[in-house]
Design a protein around this motif. Sequence first.
Motif, PDB file in Angstrom:
ATOM      1  N   ASN A  93       8.303  -4.726   5.872  1.00 46.22           N
ATOM      2  CA  ASN A  93       9.178  -3.670   6.231  1.00 46.22           C
ATOM      3  C   ASN A  93       8.746  -2.561   5.193  1.00 46.22           C
ATOM      4  OD1 ASN A  93       9.935  -4.959   8.459  1.00 46.22           O
ATOM      5  ND2 ASN A  93      11.411  -6.165   7.270  1.00 46.22           N
ATOM      6  N   CYS A  94       7.870  -2.241   4.664  1.00 48.38           N
ATOM      7  CA  CYS A  94       7.371  -1.337   3.739  1.00 48.38           C
ATOM      8  C   CYS A  94       8.281  -1.171   2.468  1.00 48.38           C
ATOM      9  CB  CYS A  94       7.345   0.111   4.545  1.00 48.38           C
ATOM     10  SG  CYS A  94       5.824   0.117   5.559  1.00 48.38           S
ATOM     11  N   SER A  95       8.608  -2.313   2.010  1.00 48.23           N
ATOM     12  CA  SER A  95       9.501  -2.416   0.567  1.00 48.23           C
ATOM     13  C   SER A  95       8.960  -3.081  -0.360  1.00 48.23           C
ATOM     14  CB  SER A  95      10.678  -3.383   1.181  1.00 48.23           C
ATOM     15  OG  SER A  95      10.145  -4.845   1.276  1.00 48.23           O
ATOM     16  N   GLY A  96       9.207  -3.023  -1.452  1.00 50.58           N
ATOM     17  CA  GLY A  96       8.683  -3.500  -2.723  1.00 50.58           C
ATOM     18  C   GLY A  96       7.839  -2.294  -3.401  1.00 50.58           C
ATOM     19  N   THR A  97       6.808  -2.834  -4.213  1.00 50.74           N
ATOM     20  CA  THR A  97       5.853  -2.128  -5.098  1.00 50.74           C
ATOM     21  C   THR A  97       5.074  -1.129  -3.978  1.00 50.74           C
ATOM     22  OG1 THR A  97       6.126  -3.580  -6.796  1.00 50.74           O
ATOM     23  CG2 THR A  97       4.432  -1.915  -7.028  1.00 50.74           C
ATOM     24  N   VAL A  98       4.734  -0.006  -4.276  1.00 52.17           N
ATOM     25  CA  VAL A  98       4.082   0.871  -3.503  1.00 52.17           C
ATOM     26  C   VAL A  98       2.639   0.912  -4.029  1.00 52.17           C
ATOM     27  CG1 VAL A  98       3.494   3.057  -2.601  1.00 52.17           C
ATOM     28  CG2 VAL A  98       5.992   2.298  -2.988  1.00 52.17           C
TER      29      VAL A  98
ATOM     30  N   VAL B  63       2.021   1.684   5.677  1.00 53.89           N
ATOM     31  CA  VAL B  63       1.978   2.948   6.572  1.00 53.89           C
ATOM     32  C   VAL B  63       0.980   3.404   7.009  1.00 53.89           C
ATOM     33  CG1 VAL B  63       3.348   5.138   6.485  1.00 53.89           C
ATOM     34  CG2 VAL B  63       4.333   3.570   5.486  1.00 53.89           C
ATOM     35  N   THR B  64       1.081   3.466   8.568  1.00 56.49           N
ATOM     36  CA  THR B  64      -0.068   3.868   9.150  1.00 56.49           C
ATOM     37  C   THR B  64       0.401   4.973  10.185  1.00 56.49           C
ATOM     38  OG1 THR B  64       0.112   2.450  11.172  1.00 56.49           O
ATOM     39  CG2 THR B  64      -1.407   1.954   9.262  1.00 56.49           C
ATOM     40  N   GLY B  65      -0.531   5.922  10.752  1.00 56.01           N
ATOM     41  CA  GLY B  65      -0.009   6.880  11.672  1.00 56.01           C
ATOM     42  C   GLY B  65      -1.218   7.955  11.945  1.00 56.01           C
ATOM     43  N   PRO B  66      -0.795   8.723  12.849  1.00 57.79           N
ATOM     44  CA  PRO B  66       0.257   9.189  13.479  1.00 57.79           C
ATOM     45  C   PRO B  66       0.707   8.618  14.647  1.00 57.79           C
ATOM     46  CG  PRO B  66      -1.319  10.893  14.006  1.00 57.79           C
ATOM     47  CD  PRO B  66      -1.851   9.812  13.096  1.00 57.79           C
ATOM     48  N   PRO B  67       1.987   8.377  14.869  1.00 59.18           N
ATOM     49  CA  PRO B  67       3.147   8.578  14.094  1.00 59.18           C
ATOM     50  C   PRO B  67       3.234   7.787  13.108  1.00 59.18           C
ATOM     51  CG  PRO B  67       3.890   7.562  16.199  1.00 59.18           C
ATOM     52  CD  PRO B  67       2.341   7.773  16.339  1.00 59.18           C
ATOM     53  N   GLU B  68       3.856   7.918  11.923  1.00 58.19           N
ATOM     54  CA  GLU B  68       4.131   7.111  10.833  1.00 58.19           C
ATOM     55  C   GLU B  68       4.776   5.844  11.227  1.00 58.19           C
ATOM     56  OE1 GLU B  68       3.854  10.217  10.423  1.00 58.19           O
ATOM     57  OE2 GLU B  68       2.138  10.408   9.276  1.00 58.19           O
ATOM     58  N   THR B  69       4.386   4.705  11.223  1.00 58.15           N
ATOM     59  CA  THR B  69       4.899   3.541  11.437  1.00 58.15           C
ATOM     60  C   THR B  69       4.513   2.598  10.414  1.00 58.15           C
ATOM     61  OG1 THR B  69       4.194   3.832  13.706  1.00 58.15           O
ATOM     62  CG2 THR B  69       4.792   1.687  13.381  1.00 58.15           C
ATOM     63  N   CYS B  70       5.429   1.641  10.120  1.00 61.44           N
ATOM     64  CA  CYS B  70       5.327   0.623   9.164  1.00 61.44           C
ATOM     65  C   CYS B  70       4.868  -0.587   9.830  1.00 61.44           C
ATOM     66  CB  CYS B  70       6.723   0.181   8.369  1.00 61.44           C
ATOM     67  SG  CYS B  70       6.524  -1.165   7.199  1.00 61.44           S
ATOM     68  N   TRP B  71       3.664  -1.210   9.274  1.00 61.67           N
ATOM     69  CA  TRP B  71       3.043  -2.533  10.047  1.00 61.67           C
ATOM     70  C   TRP B  71       3.516  -3.419   8.925  1.00 61.67           C
ATOM     71  CZ3 TRP B  71       1.607  -2.689  14.957  1.00 61.67           C
ATOM     72  CH2 TRP B  71       1.382  -1.525  15.473  1.00 61.67           C
ATOM     73  N   SER B  72       4.117  -4.581   9.335  1.00 66.14           N
ATOM     74  CA  SER B  72       4.056  -5.637   8.292  1.00 66.14           C
ATOM     75  C   SER B  72       3.327  -6.985   8.989  1.00 66.14           C
ATOM     76  CB  SER B  72       5.679  -6.210   8.511  1.00 66.14           C
ATOM     77  OG  SER B  72       6.448  -5.222   7.700  1.00 66.14           O
TER      78      SER B  72
END
Length: 185
Positions: free
Chosen positions: A101-106, A146-155
């Motif tokens: 879910n787009c968490s943690g280290t970037v 994170v991909t997009g547009p539209p910006e979406t989190c892909w887990s």
Amino acid sequence: MNKQLVASFVLLSALWGAGSVAIADDEDSFHHSSDRPVPKLFDANGKYVGNVVYFGEPEFGDPGVILNIHGALVYASIKRPLDTPTQLQWHGFGPSYSGPNCSGTVFVQYARGPFRPAAIVRSGATATLYVASGTLQQMVTVQSTVTGPPETCWSESSSYVIPAWTVESTFDLTQHYPEPLRVGF
């Protein structure tokens, strides 16, 4: 001197995997004749951001500007949003994350030519630039992107390993250069 600089730049770009390069430079008559104005990017307040350049492969390339972020030259791309075709906004490759879910280290996964790799994340009206460290890529374990547009989190259901850079700093693009952006001459 300018021709030598441009030739060196194109050679570096080819070595770093960049496709086509077109750099707008007021003083560079090699690319522009005196009767062709150079496109410039301006923010919502009319503040000059930089000359518009194109950097990247045809399927991934977008116009953008080269910014100096804490001494690192970074390419920040722009795009016309689908819902407002007359305005421009900050847009680019999103980062990858160590957790779901787009968490943690970037991590920054993609580079644009000889510039410091960077990623752009949009959260509502805010666009943040994640600037990679000046080190080499390393193999990292990630689980979302994170991909997009539209910006979406892909887990993904399980983590996977990719080559990427750690993040050295962030830069709030919309705070320094508010949208909508516009091109002028």
